[in-house]
Design a protein around this motif. Structure first.
Motif, PDB file in Angstrom:
ATOM      1  N   ARG A  13       8.617   7.078  11.370  1.00 31.60           N
ATOM      2  CA  ARG A  13       9.688   7.235  12.355  1.00 31.60           C
ATOM      3  C   ARG A  13       9.179   6.988  13.768  1.00 31.60           C
ATOM      4  O   ARG A  13       9.857   6.358  14.580  1.00 31.60           O
ATOM      5  N   LEU A  14       7.956   7.463  14.053  1.00 31.56           N
ATOM      6  CA  LEU A  14       7.385   7.231  15.374  1.00 31.56           C
ATOM      7  C   LEU A  14       7.078   5.750  15.587  1.00 31.56           C
ATOM      8  O   LEU A  14       7.345   5.193  16.658  1.00 31.56           O
ATOM      9  N   LEU A  15       6.530   5.093  14.572  1.00 32.65           N
ATOM     10  CA  LEU A  15       6.267   3.658  14.685  1.00 32.65           C
ATOM     11  C   LEU A  15       7.570   2.874  14.818  1.00 32.65           C
ATOM     12  O   LEU A  15       7.625   1.861  15.515  1.00 32.65           O
ATOM     13  N   GLY A  16       8.620   3.345  14.135  1.00 36.46           N
ATOM     14  CA  GLY A  16       9.903   2.663  14.221  1.00 36.46           C
ATOM     15  C   GLY A  16      10.454   2.651  15.624  1.00 36.46           C
ATOM     16  O   GLY A  16      11.072   1.677  16.062  1.00 36.46           O
ATOM     17  N   ILE A  17      10.220   3.728  16.380  1.00 35.20           N
ATOM     18  CA  ILE A  17      10.654   3.770  17.772  1.00 35.20           C
ATOM     19  C   ILE A  17       9.889   2.736  18.588  1.00 35.20           C
ATOM     20  O   ILE A  17      10.463   1.992  19.393  1.00 35.20           O
ATOM     21  N   LEU A  45      -4.691 -17.087  -6.132  1.00 39.19           N
ATOM     22  CA  LEU A  45      -4.487 -16.242  -4.951  1.00 39.19           C
ATOM     23  C   LEU A  45      -3.024 -15.807  -4.846  1.00 39.19           C
ATOM     24  O   LEU A  45      -2.724 -14.642  -4.581  1.00 39.19           O
ATOM     25  N   GLU A  46      -2.111 -16.742  -5.030  1.00 41.53           N
ATOM     26  CA  GLU A  46      -0.686 -16.420  -4.959  1.00 41.53           C
ATOM     27  C   GLU A  46      -0.309 -15.397  -6.032  1.00 41.53           C
ATOM     28  O   GLU A  46       0.418 -14.433  -5.766  1.00 41.53           O
ATOM     29  N   ALA A  47      -0.828 -15.592  -7.247  1.00 41.65           N
ATOM     30  CA  ALA A  47      -0.535 -14.653  -8.332  1.00 41.65           C
ATOM     31  C   ALA A  47      -1.134 -13.275  -8.043  1.00 41.65           C
ATOM     32  O   ALA A  47      -0.529 -12.239  -8.376  1.00 41.65           O
ATOM     33  N   ALA A  48      -2.315 -13.246  -7.409  1.00 42.88           N
ATOM     34  CA  ALA A  48      -2.936 -11.967  -7.063  1.00 42.88           C
ATOM     35  C   ALA A  48      -2.101 -11.225  -6.027  1.00 42.88           C
ATOM     36  O   ALA A  48      -1.932  -9.995  -6.109  1.00 42.88           O
ATOM     37  N   LEU A  49      -1.565 -11.942  -5.039  1.00 42.86           N
ATOM     38  CA  LEU A  49      -0.699 -11.311  -4.040  1.00 42.86           C
ATOM     39  C   LEU A  49       0.588 -10.784  -4.681  1.00 42.86           C
ATOM     40  O   LEU A  49       1.085  -9.706  -4.322  1.00 42.86           O
ATOM     41  N   THR A  50       1.121 -11.535  -5.637  1.00 42.33           N
ATOM     42  CA  THR A  50       2.293 -11.058  -6.380  1.00 42.33           C
ATOM     43  C   THR A  50       1.955  -9.776  -7.135  1.00 42.33           C
ATOM     44  O   THR A  50       2.757  -8.836  -7.174  1.00 42.33           O
ATOM     45  N   GLY A  51       0.754  -9.729  -7.705  1.00 35.51           N
ATOM     46  CA  GLY A  51       0.317  -8.520  -8.397  1.00 35.51           C
ATOM     47  C   GLY A  51       0.191  -7.328  -7.467  1.00 35.51           C
ATOM     48  O   GLY A  51       0.515  -6.191  -7.845  1.00 35.51           O
ATOM     49  N   LEU A  52      -0.280  -7.565  -6.244  1.00 34.75           N
ATOM     50  CA  LEU A  52      -0.380  -6.474  -5.265  1.00 34.75           C
ATOM     51  C   LEU A  52       0.990  -5.882  -4.955  1.00 34.75           C
ATOM     52  O   LEU A  52       1.156  -4.660  -4.897  1.00 34.75           O
ATOM     53  N   THR A  53       1.973  -6.744  -4.719  1.00 34.48           N
ATOM     54  CA  THR A  53       3.292  -6.233  -4.356  1.00 34.48           C
ATOM     55  C   THR A  53       3.964  -5.528  -5.531  1.00 34.48           C
ATOM     56  O   THR A  53       4.744  -4.592  -5.334  1.00 34.48           O
ATOM     57  N   ALA A  54       3.679  -5.970  -6.756  1.00 28.99           N
ATOM     58  CA  ALA A  54       4.221  -5.268  -7.918  1.00 28.99           C
ATOM     59  C   ALA A  54       3.563  -3.901  -8.073  1.00 28.99           C
ATOM     60  O   ALA A  54       4.203  -2.928  -8.480  1.00 28.99           O
ATOM     61  N   ARG A  55       2.293  -3.813  -7.732  1.00 30.24           N
ATOM     62  CA  ARG A  55       1.523  -2.582  -7.915  1.00 30.24           C
ATOM     63  C   ARG A  55       1.872  -1.512  -6.875  1.00 30.24           C
ATOM     64  O   ARG A  55       1.849  -0.317  -7.177  1.00 30.24           O
ATOM     65  N   HIS A  56       2.227  -1.939  -5.653  1.00 27.38           N
ATOM     66  CA  HIS A  56       2.435  -0.994  -4.553  1.00 27.38           C
ATOM     67  C   HIS A  56       3.853  -1.114  -3.998  1.00 27.38           C
ATOM     68  O   HIS A  56       4.217  -2.143  -3.412  1.00 27.38           O
ATOM     69  N   GLU A  57       4.638  -0.061  -4.139  1.00 30.88           N
ATOM     70  CA  GLU A  57       6.019  -0.070  -3.662  1.00 30.88           C
ATOM     71  C   GLU A  57       6.118  -0.334  -2.162  1.00 30.88           C
ATOM     72  O   GLU A  57       7.077  -0.964  -1.698  1.00 30.88           O
ATOM     73  N   ALA A  58       5.140   0.140  -1.394  1.00 34.11           N
ATOM     74  CA  ALA A  58       5.211  -0.032   0.059  1.00 34.11           C
ATOM     75  C   ALA A  58       5.323  -1.500   0.453  1.00 34.11           C
ATOM     76  O   ALA A  58       5.980  -1.841   1.444  1.00 34.11           O
ATOM     77  N   LEU A  59       4.696  -2.395  -0.330  1.00 35.05           N
ATOM     78  CA  LEU A  59       4.673  -3.815   0.020  1.00 35.05           C
ATOM     79  C   LEU A  59       5.989  -4.522  -0.303  1.00 35.05           C
ATOM     80  O   LEU A  59       6.123  -5.711  -0.019  1.00 35.05           O
ATOM     81  N   ARG A  60       6.928  -3.797  -0.882  1.00 35.41           N
ATOM     82  CA  ARG A  60       8.269  -4.339  -1.113  1.00 35.41           C
ATOM     83  C   ARG A  60       9.330  -3.361  -0.611  1.00 35.41           C
ATOM     84  O   ARG A  60      10.385  -3.184  -1.210  1.00 35.41           O
ATOM     85  N   THR A  61       9.015  -2.754   0.532  1.00 37.22           N
ATOM     86  CA  THR A  61       9.914  -1.784   1.146  1.00 37.22           C
ATOM     87  C   THR A  61      10.417  -2.317   2.478  1.00 37.22           C
ATOM     88  O   THR A  61       9.611  -2.698   3.345  1.00 37.22           O
ATOM     89  N   THR A  62      11.721  -2.363   2.641  1.00 40.78           N
ATOM     90  CA  THR A  62      12.323  -2.717   3.922  1.00 40.78           C
ATOM     91  C   THR A  62      12.871  -1.445   4.566  1.00 40.78           C
ATOM     92  O   THR A  62      12.874  -0.370   3.956  1.00 40.78           O
ATOM     93  N   PHE A  63      13.361  -1.564   5.814  1.00 41.38           N
ATOM     94  CA  PHE A  63      13.775  -0.383   6.568  1.00 41.38           C
ATOM     95  C   PHE A  63      15.131  -0.603   7.220  1.00 41.38           C
ATOM     96  O   PHE A  63      15.463  -1.720   7.648  1.00 41.38           O
ATOM     97  N   ALA A  64      15.883   0.477   7.298  1.00 38.00           N
ATOM     98  CA  ALA A  64      17.184   0.477   7.970  1.00 38.00           C
ATOM     99  C   ALA A  64      17.202   1.629   8.966  1.00 38.00           C
ATOM    100  O   ALA A  64      16.563   2.665   8.749  1.00 38.00           O
ATOM    101  N   GLY A  65      17.957   1.455  10.058  1.00 35.65           N
ATOM    102  CA  GLY A  65      18.027   2.489  11.076  1.00 35.65           C
ATOM    103  C   GLY A  65      16.787   2.492  11.938  1.00 35.65           C
ATOM    104  O   GLY A  65      15.937   1.604  11.862  1.00 35.65           O
ATOM    105  N   ARG A  66      16.631   3.526  12.769  1.00 40.31           N
ATOM    106  CA  ARG A  66      15.431   3.680  13.583  1.00 40.31           C
ATOM    107  C   ARG A  66      15.279   5.137  13.994  1.00 40.31           C
ATOM    108  O   ARG A  66      16.213   5.925  13.904  1.00 40.31           O
ATOM    109  N   GLY A  67      14.059   5.466  14.476  1.00 39.60           N
ATOM    110  CA  GLY A  67      13.798   6.822  14.930  1.00 39.60           C
ATOM    111  C   GLY A  67      14.050   7.835  13.830  1.00 39.60           C
ATOM    112  O   GLY A  67      13.669   7.642  12.676  1.00 39.60           O
TER     113      GLY A  67
END
Length: 428
Positions: A13-17, A45-67
Motif C-alpha cells: 500500500r505504501l509503495l502504491g502511493i 530461457l523462455e520456458a524457464a521464465l514461464t515456469g517461474l510465473t507458474a510457480r509464484h503467484e506474485a509474478l502473475r498478480t495485478t493491482f487495482a485501486g491505490r493507497g
C-alpha cells in the motif's frame, strides 16, 4: 478463470502511493538482470521464465485501486513471451545492449495490466543479456535472489539436466493474511513501543541540500573497494561476530558524521522481514523499511562505533515485523522524510554459476536509480564491493562526489586502523 482478489500488504500500500505520484518513470522497476553466455538456448530461457510465473503467484498478480484501497488480483498461469532483440549487426553490440538496458529500466511497468516483462538482447553468438523486469509491488531484493537461483534450475531442467527446486510453502497471499492477523493482535505491542522510542526526537542527517536548478535530474555515482579492503571488512565483521552489513553501515555513519557534524544519526533500510520458515522461498514484497538510529559514543573509535552500530541493527532486526510507518509517535518535525537517507546492502550471492555449457552472471542494474532521496548501496562484485550513491537533484554533483569519495576513503582507513580515534580517521 477470473482473477482471485486479495488485500494488499502494508508495504504494498505504501509503495502504491509512491507509484501513483511517480508514474512517469521506472523508479519502482525491480529487475532480474543477468548475462547468459556459452551455449544459450533462448527457448529454454523462455520456458524457464514461464515456469517461474507458474510457480509464484506474485509474478502473475495485478493491482487495482491505490493507497489503503489497493488490492491484488491473482491470475492463472500463462506463458511468458520473451522479446528477443538481435544486436549482432550493431557497430558496437555491447554499447547497444547497455543503452537498451538503460531504456528498459527507465520504462515503467503498468502493474494494472501485468507485473512483469521479459527481454533478451543477443549481443554475440554466445552472449545474451536477459532482463526480467518486475514491478516492485510483486518482488523485493530477497525475491530477486530466489528468482536468479530458480531460473537457473528451471533452465537446467529444460536442457535435460538434473536440478533441485525446493517447494514454495507460502504464496504471497498467505503472507499477507498472516501479516494482517499479526498487526491486528497484541503480539506486536512490544515492537510498536520499540519504534515509538526509536522515532521520538529523531532528526534526519542534515545533508548539504540545495534548491535544485531548473532541469536538474537525479544522479548515480559508483566506486569500488578492491578485494583487499573488502576482505578486511569481512574479517573485521567475523572478529566482532557481526555482519558485513554492520561494518558497511558503520562506515556510512562515520561519513555522515563528518558531513553533518551530528552525533545522533538515523538512516532507513529495507530488511527482508522473513523470520518465519514458511516465507523463506516466497516471492513478493515482504520487506519492511526500518529506521537505524545510532548515537556515536563519546571519543569514539571506529571499533566503538561498530559496537554501537551492531546494537542498532540487532534491535531493528528483532523488531522488523512492525512497519514503523504504522506507529504514531507524536514526534516533532524530523526535518524531512524518514526514507530520505537510505542505506542498502545487497546479499552475497553466487553471481556466476554454470549450468551445463551455459554460464549465468547476475548483474547490478546501476541505471535504475532510486525512489529515495539519497541512497548508498553496497553490492558484492567478485571478491570486492561496488559502492553506488543514488542522489536527489537537491544534492549538488560535487557534494555527491565528496560523499561517495568519503565513503571509499573512510572504509579503507577504518579497516587499516579500526582502533584509531574516529576523529583521526575522518581527517584523511
Amino acid at each position: 478463470m477470473a482473477p482471485r482478489s486479495l488485500p494488499a500488504s502494508v508495504g504494498q500500500r505504501l509503495l502504491g502511493i509512491i507509484d501513483h505520484y511517480r508514474a512517469d518513470h521506472g523508479a519502482l522497476n525491480c529487475p532480474l538482470l543477468c548475462r547468459v553466455t556459452g551455449d544459450v538456448d533462448l527457448a529454454a530461457l523462455e520456458a524457464a521464465l514461464t515456469g517461474l510465473t507458474a510457480r509464484h503467484e506474485a509474478l502473475r498478480t495485478t493491482f487495482a485501486g491505490r493507497g489503503p484501497r489497493l488490492s491484488q488480483l491473482v491470475h492463472d498461469p500463462r506463458p511468458v513471451a520473451l522479446r528477443v532483440v538481435d544486436l549482432r549487426g550493431e557497430p558496437d553490440p555491447h554499447a547497444a545492449a547497455d543503452a537498451a538496458v538503460t531504456a528498459e529500466l527507465a520504462t515503467r511497468v503498468d502493474v494494472a495490466q501485468w507485473p512483469t516483462r521479459a527481454t533478451a538482447w543477443r549481443v554475440t553468438d554466445h552472449e545474451v543479456v536477459l532482463c526480467f523486469t518486475m514491478h516492485h509491488l510483486v518482488t523485493d531484493a530477497w525475491s530477486c535472489g530466489l528468482l536468479f537461483e530458480e531460473l537457473r534450475a528451471l533452465y537446467a531442467r529444460q536442457r535435460g539436466l538434473p536440478a533441485e527446486l525446493p517447494p514454495v510453502r507460502w504464496q504471497y497471499g498467505q503472507f499477507v493474511t498472516w501479516q494482517e492477523q499479526r498487526l491486528a493482535g497484541d503480539d506486536l505491542e512490544r515492537q510498536r513501543e520499540f519504534w515509538r522510542t526509536q522515532l521520538t526526537g529523531l532528526r534526519l542527517p542534515r545533508l548539504p541540500y540545495r534548491e535544485p536548478p531548473p532541469g536538474a535530474t537525479p544522479g548515480v555515482l559508483g566506486g569500488d573497494l578492491d578485494a583487499e579492503v573488502a576482505g578486511a571488512m569481512r574479517e573485521l565483521a567475523r572478529r566482532h561476530r557481526m555482519t558485513l552489513f554492520t561494518v558497511a553501515l558503520a562506515v556510512y555513519y562515520a561519513v555522515l558524521h563528518r558531513v553533518t557534524g551530528q552525533g545522533d544519526l538515523a538512516v532507513a533500510s529495507l530488511f527482508a522481514n522473513r523470520t518465519r520458515p514458511e516465507i523463506q522461498r516466497t516471492v513478493g514484497f515482504c520487506a519492511n523499511m526500518v529506521v537505524l538510529r545510532t548515537r556515536l559514543p563519546p571519543f569514539a573509535t571506529f571499533e566503538s562505533l561498530l559496537r554501537a552500530t551492531h546494537a542498532t541493527t540487532a534491535a531493528a532486526f528483532a523488531n522488523q515485523e512492525q512497519p514503523y510507518q504504522a506507529v504514531p509517535t507524536g514526534s516533532a518535525n524530523l526535518g524531512g522524510r524518514v526514507d530520505d537517507v537510505v542505506f542498502q546492502m545487497m546479499a552475497e550471492l553466487a553471481h556466476r554459476v554454470h549450468v551445463g555449457g551455459t554460464e549465468f552472471e547476475l548483474l547490478v542494474p546501476e541505471a535504475i536509480g532510486s525512489r529515495f532521496g539519497t541512497e548508498l548501496a553496497v553490492a558484492p562484485r567478485g571478491d570486492g564491493l561496488r559502492v553506488l550513491l543514488f542522489h536527489t537533484p537537491r544534492l549538488a554533483p560535487a557534494d555527491a562526489e565528496r560523499l561517495l569519495d568519503g565513503y571509499l576513503t573512510v572504509a579503507r582507513a577504518a579497516v587499516a586502523e579500526p582502533g584509531a580515534p574516529l576523529s583521526a580517521l575522518l581527517r584523511r
